[in-house]
Motif scaffolding. Sequence first.
Motif, PDB file in Angstrom:
ATOM      1  N   ASP A   1      -9.246  -7.146  -4.496  1.00  0.00           N
ATOM      2  CA  ASP A   1      -8.300  -6.675  -4.964  1.00  0.00           C
ATOM      3  C   ASP A   1      -7.065  -6.467  -4.166  1.00  0.00           C
ATOM      4  OD1 ASP A   1      -9.648  -6.354  -7.455  1.00  0.00           O
ATOM      5  OD2 ASP A   1      -9.566  -4.311  -7.548  1.00  0.00           O
ATOM      6  N   PHE A   2      -7.242  -6.961  -2.908  1.00  0.00           N
ATOM      7  CA  PHE A   2      -6.236  -6.887  -1.788  1.00  0.00           C
ATOM      8  C   PHE A   2      -5.831  -8.436  -1.418  1.00  0.00           C
ATOM      9  CE2 PHE A   2      -8.032  -2.694  -2.269  1.00  0.00           C
ATOM     10  CZ  PHE A   2      -6.771  -1.904  -2.188  1.00  0.00           C
TER      11      PHE A   2
ATOM     12  N   LEU B   1       0.728  -1.105  -0.034  1.00  0.00           N
ATOM     13  CA  LEU B   1      -0.057  -0.012   0.116  1.00  0.00           C
ATOM     14  C   LEU B   1       1.003   1.379  -0.019  1.00  0.00           C
ATOM     15  CD1 LEU B   1      -2.691  -0.962   2.550  1.00  0.00           C
ATOM     16  CD2 LEU B   1      -2.843  -1.363   0.204  1.00  0.00           C
TER      17      LEU B   1
ATOM     18  N   ARG C   1      -1.676  -5.309  -2.439  1.00  0.00           N
ATOM     19  CA  ARG C   1      -2.553  -5.010  -3.567  1.00  0.00           C
ATOM     20  C   ARG C   1      -2.089  -6.008  -4.646  1.00  0.00           C
ATOM     21  NH1 ARG C   1      -5.148   0.192  -4.808  1.00  0.00           N
ATOM     22  NH2 ARG C   1      -3.628   1.326  -3.250  1.00  0.00           N
TER      23      ARG C   1
ATOM     24  N   ASP D   1      -3.065   5.239   1.095  1.00  0.00           N
ATOM     25  CA  ASP D   1      -3.884   4.159   1.417  1.00  0.00           C
ATOM     26  C   ASP D   1      -3.745   4.188   3.078  1.00  0.00           C
ATOM     27  OD1 ASP D   1      -4.280   3.781  -1.318  1.00  0.00           O
ATOM     28  OD2 ASP D   1      -2.623   2.295  -1.401  1.00  0.00           O
TER      29      ASP D   1
END
Length: 155
Positions: free
Chosen positions: A56-57, A4, A153, A8
């Motif tokens: 997505d993480f 991140l 991510r 973020d």
Amino acid sequence: MIDLNEKDIGVFVAAVERYFHQITATAPMLRSAWLSTADEPLPSHEYTGLIEVSGDFSGNVYFSTGRATIEHLLVAMREPIRDESNLLDAVGEIANTLAGNAREYFGERLVISVPTTLRGPAPALQQRACSHPYVIAIQWQRHEAVLVVNLGRRN
């Protein structure tokens, strides 16, 4: 896996500040924040609320603190302090709220689980999803807590 970025991480810092201010009308002091290294164990306290993250993480976010902190937060929320399960529920709710606030920023790309609550050290807290989990050390009144953002991510 991509770590991140600063913006973020700022979302999680803001979530901590907002949570304590809304619940207690007293902002926490963020004592320090750092990127954990591979040779350093991730910090935890007596009670931990763990949120697994997907979409997505990949990874998790956890909030960990001691019994006195949770008891004082329950008093601030005008909630009863009944037993061990009550304390575990509270720490899980805190973790869920913090991750939920972050989800507002990341949107549907960040899928969060229901909280898992733990008492004491747990191997699940040491599993790294990114090269350098972000650790935010929190002090609220005289109480210590930590929020660990252990997310990467997906490419």
